[in-house]
Design a protein around this motif. Structure first.
Motif, short mmCIF file in Angstrom:
data_model
loop_
_atom_site.label_atom_id
_atom_site.label_comp_id
_atom_site.label_asym_id
_atom_site.label_seq_id
_atom_site.Cartn_x
_atom_site.Cartn_y
_atom_site.Cartn_z
N GLY A 1 38.56 8.52 48.66
CA GLY A 1 39.60 9.31 48.71
C GLY A 1 40.55 9.39 49.96
O GLY A 1 40.01 9.12 51.27
N ASP A 2 41.84 9.72 49.85
CA ASP A 2 42.73 9.82 50.95
C ASP A 2 42.34 11.29 51.46
O ASP A 2 42.93 11.62 52.59
CB ASP A 2 44.05 9.76 50.48
CG ASP A 2 44.58 10.71 49.37
OD1 ASP A 2 43.74 11.55 49.01
OD2 ASP A 2 45.96 10.83 49.32
N SER A 3 41.47 12.12 50.86
CA SER A 3 40.72 13.19 51.69
C SER A 3 40.09 12.67 53.01
O SER A 3 39.71 13.59 53.67
CB SER A 3 39.69 13.59 50.82
OG SER A 3 38.78 12.63 50.28
N HIS B 1 45.78 10.68 38.27
CA HIS B 1 44.99 11.95 38.82
C HIS B 1 46.07 13.05 38.61
O HIS B 1 47.26 13.08 39.13
CB HIS B 1 44.86 11.83 40.30
CG HIS B 1 44.31 12.93 41.18
ND1 HIS B 1 43.73 12.64 42.48
CD2 HIS B 1 44.20 14.22 40.92
CE1 HIS B 1 43.47 13.93 42.93
NE2 HIS B 1 43.71 14.80 41.96
N THR C 1 33.15 11.01 46.65
CA THR C 1 33.76 10.21 47.49
C THR C 1 32.88 9.46 48.43
O THR C 1 31.60 10.04 48.84
CB THR C 1 34.94 11.20 48.23
OG1 THR C 1 34.05 11.96 49.31
CG2 THR C 1 35.57 11.75 47.42
N LYS D 1 43.82 4.70 42.29
CA LYS D 1 43.86 5.98 41.81
C LYS D 1 45.34 6.31 42.28
O LYS D 1 45.55 6.53 43.50
CB LYS D 1 42.65 7.11 42.17
CG LYS D 1 43.07 8.55 41.72
CD LYS D 1 42.03 9.40 41.62
CE LYS D 1 41.57 9.93 43.06
NZ LYS D 1 42.74 10.52 43.55
N ILE E 1 36.95 17.63 38.77
CA ILE E 1 36.55 18.60 40.33
C ILE E 1 37.45 19.63 40.19
O ILE E 1 38.55 19.82 40.00
CB ILE E 1 37.11 17.55 41.48
CG1 ILE E 1 36.65 18.32 42.80
CG2 ILE E 1 38.43 16.99 41.64
CD1 ILE E 1 36.59 17.62 44.16
N VAL F 1 33.83 15.79 46.90
CA VAL F 1 33.97 15.07 48.12
C VAL F 1 32.60 15.32 48.85
O VAL F 1 31.96 16.44 48.76
CB VAL F 1 34.96 16.06 49.04
CG1 VAL F 1 35.03 15.51 50.52
CG2 VAL F 1 36.43 15.65 48.55
O1 KIV Z 1 40.83 12.09 47.89
C1 KIV Z 1 39.76 12.70 47.22
O2 KIV Z 1 38.75 13.02 47.72
C2 KIV Z 1 40.13 12.85 45.76
C3 KIV Z 1 39.24 13.43 45.07
C4 KIV Z 1 38.82 15.07 45.39
C5 KIV Z 1 39.27 13.42 43.63
O3 KIV Z 1 41.33 12.57 45.28
#
Ligand code: KIV
Ligand code: NA
Length: 264
Positions: free
Chosen positions: A44-46, A136, A23, A112, A202, A214
């Protein structure tokens, strides 16, 4: 690094050449990752968790994803750049088109989407309109309140079969990459062998075509939390560049993920 496209990933899958991805949320790290030959980056939305300090990803907006996508693209012109479609941005196929367009215009090469067969029409509509899609499956964090927590998915036979069927249906609808998060290694292996598109895992064992982490986890900066499937490469190397290089090399050699980072 030369410009990376989906064609490269398909070739690597066919050749059994494992690839790493990370990410990224800003230009500086994106540039560092590109300099270390990380071919695939994901905004990522992470970011809701690692940048904003929230306990889940649900409040992240399309505008925030677009902003960070512009930042990452500025630092990494050549990676295959994916951007997440956040919570409720795919509520209808029409909304998905509008929201995906914003991310593609911000510099993403692919969007994604989280979810199974219910997304078939959306994936079809996006793909037909020239938006490449990554699907995903597994622990899709936007469904945390349905799952009742961040839990490994696909352990029951019925759910495993459903996940294989979802992967096949989404590939048929046009999905060009599949991400599997927190699923048993045997199931990830089966899905990777079943579909012809590249599968990135992951917490999904060592048999997927690629791996993703991440960035905050692999640098060990997520204060008091390290997921079982991740590894602190900064602690091992003492240098951010060396940490990324080691991760890339360990994925290529198959050393990462080891059994300590894998769900059985
Ligand atoms: O948002 C994110 O970081 C993700 C990854 C963990 C695949 O979707
Ligand atoms: Na995400």
């Amino acid at each position: 690094m030369k410009k990376i496209t989906i064609t490269d990933l398909i070739t690597w899958k066919q050749q059994g050449q494992k690839f790493a991805s990370l990410t990224a949320y800003d230009a500086s790290f994106a540039q560092l990752f590109e300099q270390q030959d990380v071919p695939v980056l994901l905004v990522g939305d992470s970011l809701g968790m690692v940048l904003q300090g929230k306990s889940d990803t649900l409040s992240v907006s399309v505008d925030e994803l677009a902003y960070h996508t512009r930042c990452v693209r500025a630092g990494s012109p050549n990676s295959l750049l994916m951007a997440d479609m956040p919570f409720m941005s795919c509520a209808t196929p029409e909304q998905a088109c509008t929201n995906a367009a914003a991310l593609i215009k911000a510099g993403a090469n692919m969007v994604k989407v989280e979810g199974g067969s219910w997304l078939v029409d959306t994936v079809k509509m996006l793909t037909e309109r020239a938006v490449p899609v990554c699907a995903h499956l597994g622990l899709t964090p936007q469904s945390v309140n349905i799952f009742g927590g961040f839990k490994v998915q696909g352990r029951e036979e019925e759910k495993a079969e459903q996940m294989v069927a979802d992967a096949v249906a989404l590939e048929k609808a046009g999905a060009q990459i599949i991400v599997l998060e927190c699923v048993p290694a045997s199931l990830a292996k089966r899905i990777t062998e079943t579909v012809s598109v590249p599968v990135i895992g992951i917490g999904a064992g060592g048999d997927t075509d690629g791996q993703i982490l991440v960035m905050h986890d692999m640098l060990g900066v997520s204060a008091n939390y390290m997921p079982k499937f991740s590894k602190n490469y900064l602690a091992e190397t003492g240098d951010a560049r060396a940490a990324v290089a080691k991760y890339v090399q360990e994925v290529a050699s198959g050393e990462f993920p080891g059994s300590a980072h894998t769900f059985k």
